[in-house]
Scaffold this active site. Structure first.
Site, PDB file in Angstrom:
ATOM      1  N   SER A 258       6.459  -6.007  17.914  1.00 35.36           N
ATOM      2  CA  SER A 258       7.321  -5.050  18.595  1.00 35.36           C
ATOM      3  C   SER A 258       6.491  -4.195  19.520  1.00 35.36           C
ATOM      4  O   SER A 258       5.452  -3.679  19.119  1.00 35.36           O
ATOM      5  CB  SER A 258       8.013  -4.143  17.586  1.00 35.36           C
ATOM      6  OG  SER A 258       9.175  -4.747  17.151  1.00 35.36           O
TER       7      SER A 258
ATOM      8  N   ASP B 185      15.038  -1.256  24.694  1.00 34.32           N
ATOM      9  CA  ASP B 185      14.216  -0.831  23.554  1.00 34.32           C
ATOM     10  C   ASP B 185      12.792  -0.446  23.985  1.00 34.32           C
ATOM     11  O   ASP B 185      11.841  -1.161  23.709  1.00 34.32           O
ATOM     12  CB  ASP B 185      14.186  -1.967  22.517  1.00 34.32           C
ATOM     13  CG  ASP B 185      13.731  -1.495  21.153  1.00 34.32           C
ATOM     14  OD1 ASP B 185      13.154  -0.393  21.066  1.00 34.32           O
ATOM     15  OD2 ASP B 185      13.943  -2.226  20.166  1.00 34.32           O
TER      16      ASP B 185
ATOM     17  N   HIS C 249      12.243   1.618  19.068  1.00 36.72           N
ATOM     18  CA  HIS C 249      12.262   1.627  17.601  1.00 36.72           C
ATOM     19  C   HIS C 249      10.879   1.861  17.004  1.00 36.72           C
ATOM     20  O   HIS C 249      10.773   2.229  15.838  1.00 36.72           O
ATOM     21  CB  HIS C 249      12.960   0.381  17.021  1.00 36.72           C
ATOM     22  CG  HIS C 249      12.148  -0.875  17.016  1.00 36.72           C
ATOM     23  ND1 HIS C 249      12.277  -1.845  17.984  1.00 36.72           N
ATOM     24  CD2 HIS C 249      11.227  -1.341  16.156  1.00 36.72           C
ATOM     25  CE1 HIS C 249      11.465  -2.851  17.719  1.00 36.72           C
ATOM     26  NE2 HIS C 249      10.814  -2.575  16.614  1.00 36.72           N
TER      27      HIS C 249
HETATM   28  N1  ARG Z   1      14.665  -6.232  14.783  1.00 40.44           N
HETATM   29  C1  ARG Z   1      13.667  -5.466  15.471  1.00 40.44           C
HETATM   30  C2  ARG Z   1      12.390  -5.376  14.603  1.00 40.44           C
HETATM   31  O1  ARG Z   1      12.262  -6.081  13.664  1.00 40.44           O
HETATM   32  C3  ARG Z   1      14.202  -4.130  15.878  1.00 40.44           C
HETATM   33  C4  ARG Z   1      14.483  -3.169  14.788  1.00 40.44           C
HETATM   34  C5  ARG Z   1      14.978  -1.811  15.167  1.00 40.44           C
HETATM   35  N2  ARG Z   1      16.408  -1.775  15.472  1.00 40.44           N
HETATM   36  C6  ARG Z   1      17.413  -1.589  14.587  1.00 40.44           C
HETATM   37  N3  ARG Z   1      18.636  -1.651  15.018  1.00 40.44           N
HETATM   38  N4  ARG Z   1      17.231  -1.362  13.311  1.00 40.44           N
HETATM   39  O2  ARG Z   1      11.708  -4.402  14.425  1.00 40.44           O
HETATM   40  N1  GLU Z   2      11.253  -5.825  15.893  1.00 41.30           N
HETATM   41  C1  GLU Z   2      10.109  -6.485  15.308  1.00 41.30           C
HETATM   42  C2  GLU Z   2       8.913  -5.573  15.089  1.00 41.30           C
HETATM   43  O1  GLU Z   2       9.019  -4.500  14.612  1.00 41.30           O
HETATM   44  C3  GLU Z   2       9.794  -7.664  16.109  1.00 41.30           C
HETATM   45  C4  GLU Z   2      10.805  -8.669  15.804  1.00 41.30           C
HETATM   46  C5  GLU Z   2      10.227  -9.805  15.052  1.00 41.30           C
HETATM   47  O2  GLU Z   2      10.104  -9.763  13.835  1.00 41.30           O
HETATM   48  O3  GLU Z   2       9.884 -10.751  15.783  1.00 41.30           O
HETATM   49  O4  GLU Z   2       7.792  -5.938  15.245  1.00 41.30           O
END
Ligand code: ARG
Ligand code: GLU
Length: 671
Positions: free
Chosen positions: A607, A205, A84
């Site tokens: 991330s 990921d 991502h």
């Molecule tokens: N939750 C993760 C973060 O905050 C992954 C986000 C990307 N994935 C998604 N399905 N939108 O970045």
């Molecule tokens: N997916 C998140 C990022 O873009 C990390 C998830 C979180 O917030 O801990 O950094």
């Protein structure tokens, strides 16, 4: 016995004033934590984590782009981050013919690696406490200018503990970064927005890039002559895995946390900001999702936008649940009552009352500010109006005026119902009255503006059209002016006053709890968070194991559901069990480990961060937190806050068996 150990360790932790597993520590000061880390299973020294004299793990970590982390895994500039995090780049190289989002991308040799104009990675060269200089009158700009050495480095001075401390961060920025590999989205984004922020999780990921440098190994603009960058240090990879209880740490760039704010801020988040933002985003997502489900080109075009909007939308929901469940507002109020009692007669007396009063003053501005950002500025046409003169094909490449128009109707309707009249531009109120309805206004806006497509815009330019009279341009200007004058200016002034008060309150909290160790809030500077692999009690009677495996992917697999439709090659590997060197016995099955949970305190920006074992070896790539953990940005709960990482063995398995790019493993150090 387990219980006894638990009770004992809680007692010890309470004595030493460190809340178990909470904290994002400055690498330069990690010496202060090293004994605790060693007691928990860390086998290296503070100098291995951060040093200005020798190569340290910090030299194998980069700020990837503007908001992710990446780690070096070879002596030839190869780096891992999340799928991502590389999503925008993968999308930018994709078309209906070459759909790398759907099919994945694997360079089969160096010449196939794809350049990404604009993408940078930054290495932290050093950090330094410059509080004395700043307090002595040197400006941050002067400190930065000296540190940048005439453009060799890029530096910034950051405030920590609400202006009680100032630190200088010096970076070296590389700008020729090429895409090397990405799994298909059905692996890299497996589970999509359905599983996002959730556990059990089965997302692969990760994506792979390579840093290129000039022949002198220094940063250089893209050139085919550039050569792979040779880092001072890269991570060795452990394929031995980690078990529940094993020490882990995450080293990366957490973006933003606010652990020391008052109950007022949490109350605002829980009762005003999150509900409004969630509702507005639900409306946008419904519109985009419906258009995507009807047309493949639209699905690709809006993939990145949809993921971005959905991500925070879902996070806020989890955060609100977590804050409510933990009664963070009530707990903070009780803490504040104790603080006030203690503060009577000290320099901290009254600081909470002042903060409370300032927050009350801030409220109307904060609310309307949220509506401007989440409703008005969610209208892409207004984004174009704001970029007039700099508009190019890139702006329209992923744009559907029909979708934007539908979003505009939804956003302006909600805005009209919820924003006080004094914060609505008169121009808009008048036009709306003339048109008779939001729908009619939007018809007129999109029917008249010359910014709704690239052809329309270029045609207008050729005709010598007066863009100053374009309704989208006028609308943008009217909303900007009101926002600036009546909302943002008072908001910024009040916020400065609030920050000033926090400078005092922060010192007050430190004096009030002298035995507690205060780590600075995250601010996208390099941090270490340590903890251990751990499951958690998800609900009464429900314990979540910290590991998932390929078997779980197969259980979720469903060709009918976009988010769960895995590649045929993965189905075949599962059927044949030809896992090669990657297969392990786990939970009584011969399988492939996929993702795992740990207690490291992380947030957005982490991330792509390496998750590392006690020997300093890479065991996974951090990519998420569980839903109920997301309130850890305001209130960390060691019992339930867990970060989610993809197991490095799954990463290597996918590169090797799905990507057929096993040659990449040869340049890695795999233990
Ligand atoms: N939750 C993760 C973060 O905050 C992954 C986000 C990307 N994935 C998604 N399905 N939108 O970045
Ligand atoms: N997916 C998140 C990022 O873009 C990390 C998830 C979180 O917030 O801990 O950094």
């Amino acid at each position: 016995m387990k219980k006894l150990i638990l009770t004992l360790s809680i007692a010890i932790l309470t004595l030493s004033g460190v809340r178990a597993d909470e904290g994002m520590w400055l690498p330069m000061l990690i010496g202060e934590r090293i004994e605790d880390m060693k007691a928990k299973g860390f086998e290296l020294s503070a100098e291995d984590i951060y040093s200005v004299n020798q190569a340290a793990l910090k030299d194998a970590i980069v700020l990837f782009g503007r908001g992710c982390t990446g780690e070096l895994v070879s002596g030839e500039g190869l780096l891992f981050t999340n799928h991502h995090c590389g999503y925008g780049q993968i999308q930018s190289h994709s078309s209906v013919e070459h759909d790398y989002l759907t099919n994945g991308f694997w360079a089969m040799n160096r010449s196939e690696e794809l350049p990404n104009p604009g993408l940078t990675v930054s290495f932290l060269v050093r950090m330094e406490d410059v509080t004395a200089q700043i307090e002595g009158g040197t400006t941050a700009a002067e400190v930065v200018a000296a540190a940048e050495e005439g453009g060799k480095y890029s530096a910034s001075v950051e405030s920590l503990y609400y202006n009680n401390k100032f630190y200088l961060f010096v970076y070296q920025v590389y700008r020729d970064i090429r895409l090397v590999g990405a799994p298909p989205s059905s692996i890299g984004k497996f589970g999509g927005d359905t599983d996002n922020w959730m556990w059990p999780r089965h997302t692969g990921d990760f994506s792979i890039f390579r840093i290129y440098a000039g022949k002198d190994n220094e940063p250089a603009d893209y050139s085919p002559e550039n050569v792979p960058y040779q880092p001072k240090r890269h991570f060795a990879i452990s394929t031995k895995g980690a078990e529940e209880g094993d020490f882990t740490f995450v080293y990366g760039f957490p973006g933003s946390t606010r652990e020391y704010v008052t109950s007022d801020f949490v109350d605002y988040t829980l009762n005003h900001s999150n509900p409004a933002k969630i509702r507005l985003r639900t409306k946008r997502l419904d519109i985009i999702g419906e258009a995507q489900s009807k047309d493949v080109a639209t699905r690709i075009m809006y993939a990145s936008k949809h993921a971005g909007i959905a991500n925070a939308w879902k996070k806020w929901q989890g955060e609100s649940l977590g804050l409510a469940r933990r009664n963070t507002v009530g707990k903070k109020q009780a803490y504040e009552a104790r603080f006030e009692e203690w503060a009577a007669g000290t320099e901290y007396e009254g600081v909470l009352a002042s903060l409370h009063a300032k927050y009350a003053e801030l409220l109307p501005y904060a609310i309307s500010r949220d509506y401007y950002n989440e409703a008005v500025y969610a209208i892409e046409l207004l984004g174009f109006a704001g970029r007039l003169g700099r508009l190019s094909e890139a702006n329209y490449k992923d744009y559907s005026p029909a979708i934007d128009k539908a979003i505009t109707v939804a956003m302006l309707s909600d805005f009209g119902e919820n924003v006080a009249a004094e914060f609505v531009p008169e121009w808009y109120t008048a036009r709306l009255a003339e048109c008779g309805s939001v729908e009619a206004f939007v018809e007129w806006l999109y029917g008249t503006s010359r910014l709704t497509s690239l052809e329309c815009y270029e045609g207008a330019k050729a005709e010598g059209y007066d863009f100053g009279s374009d309704p989208a341009v006028i609308m943008r200007r009217e909303f900007d002016n009101l926002y600036k004058e009546k909302i943002n200016t008072p908001y910024i002034t009040l916020n400065q006053e609030i920050t000033e008060l926090y400078k005092t309150y922060m010192r007050g909290q430190m004096a009030f709890e002298p035995e507690r160790t205060f780590y600075p809030d995250a601010n996208l500077t390099l941090r270490v968070a340590y903890g251990s692999v751990a499951g958690y009690e998800a609900a009464d009677g429900v314990y979540h194991l910290p590991y998932t495996t390929l078997d779980g992917i197969i259980e979720k697999d469903n060709p009918e559901i976009y988010d769960y439709d895995i590649p045929q090659s993965l189905r075949e590997l599962y059927a044949s069990k030809e896992y090669g060197r990657w297969g392990v016995e786990m939970n009584g099955r011969y399988t492939i480990p996929v993702a795992f949970l740990a207690k490291n305190h992380t947030t957005g920006g982490n991330s792509g961060s390496p998750i590392i074992n006690g020997k300093g070896e890479l065991i996974g790539i951090n990519f998420d937190r569980t839903w109920l953990s997301t309130m850890s940005d305001l209130d960390y709960d060691p019992d339930i806050c867990r970060n989610i990482s993809v197991d490095i063995r799954y990463v290597l398995f996918v590169i090797d068996k799905i990507g057929g790019a096993g040659y990449l493993l040869e340049e890695m150090t795999i233990n």
